[in-house]
Design an enzyme around this catalytic site. Structure first.
Site, short mmCIF file in Angstrom:
data_model
loop_
_atom_site.label_atom_id
_atom_site.label_comp_id
_atom_site.label_asym_id
_atom_site.label_seq_id
_atom_site.Cartn_x
_atom_site.Cartn_y
_atom_site.Cartn_z
N TYR A 91 -8.80 18.04 -15.02
CA TYR A 91 -8.90 18.72 -16.31
C TYR A 91 -7.72 19.68 -16.51
O TYR A 91 -7.06 19.67 -17.56
CB TYR A 91 -10.23 19.48 -16.35
CG TYR A 91 -10.50 20.29 -17.59
CD1 TYR A 91 -10.96 19.68 -18.76
CD2 TYR A 91 -10.33 21.67 -17.60
CE1 TYR A 91 -11.25 20.42 -19.89
CE2 TYR A 91 -10.62 22.43 -18.73
CZ TYR A 91 -11.07 21.80 -19.87
OH TYR A 91 -11.35 22.55 -20.98
N GLY B 113 -13.86 15.13 -32.04
CA GLY B 113 -14.97 15.90 -31.46
C GLY B 113 -15.49 16.93 -32.43
O GLY B 113 -15.81 18.06 -32.04
N SER C 195 -6.46 24.70 -22.51
CA SER C 195 -7.43 25.55 -21.82
C SER C 195 -6.68 26.57 -20.98
O SER C 195 -5.57 26.30 -20.49
CB SER C 195 -8.31 24.71 -20.89
OG SER C 195 -9.04 25.56 -20.01
N VAL D 263 -12.19 8.60 -28.36
CA VAL D 263 -10.75 8.93 -28.30
C VAL D 263 -10.03 8.30 -27.11
O VAL D 263 -8.81 8.33 -27.04
CB VAL D 263 -10.49 10.46 -28.30
CG1 VAL D 263 -10.90 11.08 -29.62
CG2 VAL D 263 -11.16 11.14 -27.12
N ARG E 112 -19.75 18.99 -32.76
CA ARG E 112 -20.37 20.15 -32.10
C ARG E 112 -19.28 21.05 -31.50
O ARG E 112 -18.10 20.68 -31.48
CB ARG E 112 -21.37 19.72 -31.02
CG ARG E 112 -20.76 18.97 -29.86
CD ARG E 112 -21.84 18.36 -28.97
NE ARG E 112 -21.29 17.40 -28.05
CZ ARG E 112 -21.15 17.61 -26.74
NH1 ARG E 112 -21.54 18.75 -26.21
NH2 ARG E 112 -20.64 16.67 -25.96
N ASN F 112 -9.23 17.90 -30.27
CA ASN F 112 -10.22 18.81 -29.71
C ASN F 112 -11.14 18.15 -28.68
O ASN F 112 -11.60 18.80 -27.75
CB ASN F 112 -11.06 19.38 -30.86
CG ASN F 112 -12.34 20.02 -30.38
OD1 ASN F 112 -12.34 21.14 -29.86
ND2 ASN F 112 -13.45 19.29 -30.50
N LYS G 116 -4.83 19.42 -19.36
CA LYS G 116 -4.60 20.50 -20.33
C LYS G 116 -3.15 21.00 -20.24
O LYS G 116 -2.55 21.36 -21.26
CB LYS G 116 -5.60 21.63 -20.11
CG LYS G 116 -7.05 21.23 -20.40
CD LYS G 116 -7.24 20.72 -21.82
CE LYS G 116 -8.69 20.55 -22.21
NZ LYS G 116 -8.84 19.99 -23.56
#
Ligand code: NDP
Length: 256
Positions: A162, A19, A149, A71, A22, A97, A166
């Site tokens: 998510y 990633g 995160s 990925v 950006r 990432n 994480k």
């Protein structure tokens, strides 16, 4: 420029970043290059962004190459790692990432969305780590950094997939460190709070964003280069005693 001419904590190292076209990945690639690393960037949709980052790195004096890689696709991950090893001869640092963060109330969350987030934010790291570790072990060491995160530590409504993914990369870093620490492998995480990228901006604006910012001891959200500084530290020998740890660049929003 030869290796001998370069300065910096990552001088002579090769760092692979997923990633990298950006956001935080871009900042990590540029910060690693500024510390003397050659950089292999993986992008999915951001081809122009990744090529621009590679150009910026080359102009600053180290080598860079951008490779397309989804990925979530194990074959593509292995092809990326092999291509990067062929191009640069080695990978010393891996930065997991790439990530996505859709938001859906838990009881409405489709199984397909759950699986997509786990595939992108957690299983991807299983693939990349399995792909890079044999080479790192053969050369006597390496540093792996996964972007976790704050939500992986705190949980959050609407992002159960998510937050679970994480939390998973944090446990993965601890497990890899325990399994391979004696063979020179360190795996750690960086768990940012809200950071000013496309993803972060989805929660930075509006009344909710203002309220969340006001609750932060620092009084502002993070910038990608502030997160990247933590990643570079974990990639470098300056963090040689850190294994299975998580750094928390989150403006003081969570102090675990
Ligand atoms: P962005 O949304 O700006 O960027 C997401 C990145 O992930 C892009 O580079 C994108 O690549 C890549 N990506 C997504 N899906 C895939 C895929 N299937 N294969 C390959 N690459 C993929 O987010 P950020 O830069 O903010 O996020 C980077 C990391 O930081 C993520 O893991 C995120 O969860 C984490 N994070 C971000 C926070 C924030 O507030 N911004 C807070 C905490 C953690 P491309 O554009 O090429 O498709």
């Amino acid at each position: 420029m030869t290796d001998e001419d370069r300065a910096g904590s990552l001088r002579g190292r090769v760092v692979a970043v997923t990633g990298g076209g950006r956001g935080i990945g871009r900042a990590v690639a540029l910060a690693a290059a500024a510390e003397g690393a050659d950089v292999a960037l993986a992008y999915h949709d951001s081809e122009a962004g990744a090529k621009e980052v590679a150009d910026l790195v080359r102009r600053a004096g180290t080598q860079a190459e951008a490779f397309r890689c989804d990925v979530t696709d194990r074959d593509q991950v292995f092809a990326f790692v092999r291509a990067a090893e062929e191009r640069f001869g080695r990978i010393d640092g891996l930065v997991n990432n790439a990530g996505i963060m859709p938001s859906t109330p838990f009881l409405e969350m489709a199984a397909a969305e759950w699986e997509q987030v786990i595939a992108t934010d957690l299983t991807s790291a299983f693939h990349t780590c399995q792909a890079v570790l044999p080479g790192m072990l053969a050369r006597g060491g390496g540093s792996i950094v996964s972007i976790a995160s704050r939500l992986g530590l705190a949980g959050w409504p609407g992002v159960a997939h998510y937050a679970s993914a994480k939390a998973g990369v944090i446990a993965l870093a601890k497990s890899i460190s325990r399994e391979f620490g004696r063979r020179g492998i360190r795996a750690n995480c960086v768990a940012p709070g809200v950071t000013n990228t496309d993803m972060g901006r989805t929660v930075m604006s509006g009344e909710v964003g203002r309220r969340r910012m006001a609750e932060l001891p620092l009084g502002r959200f993070g910038e990608p280069d502030e997160v990247a500084a933590c990643v570079v530290f974990l990639l470098s020998d300056a963090s040689s005693l850190l294994l299975g740890q998580t750094l928390n660049p989150n403006s003081g929003g969570l102090m675990p």
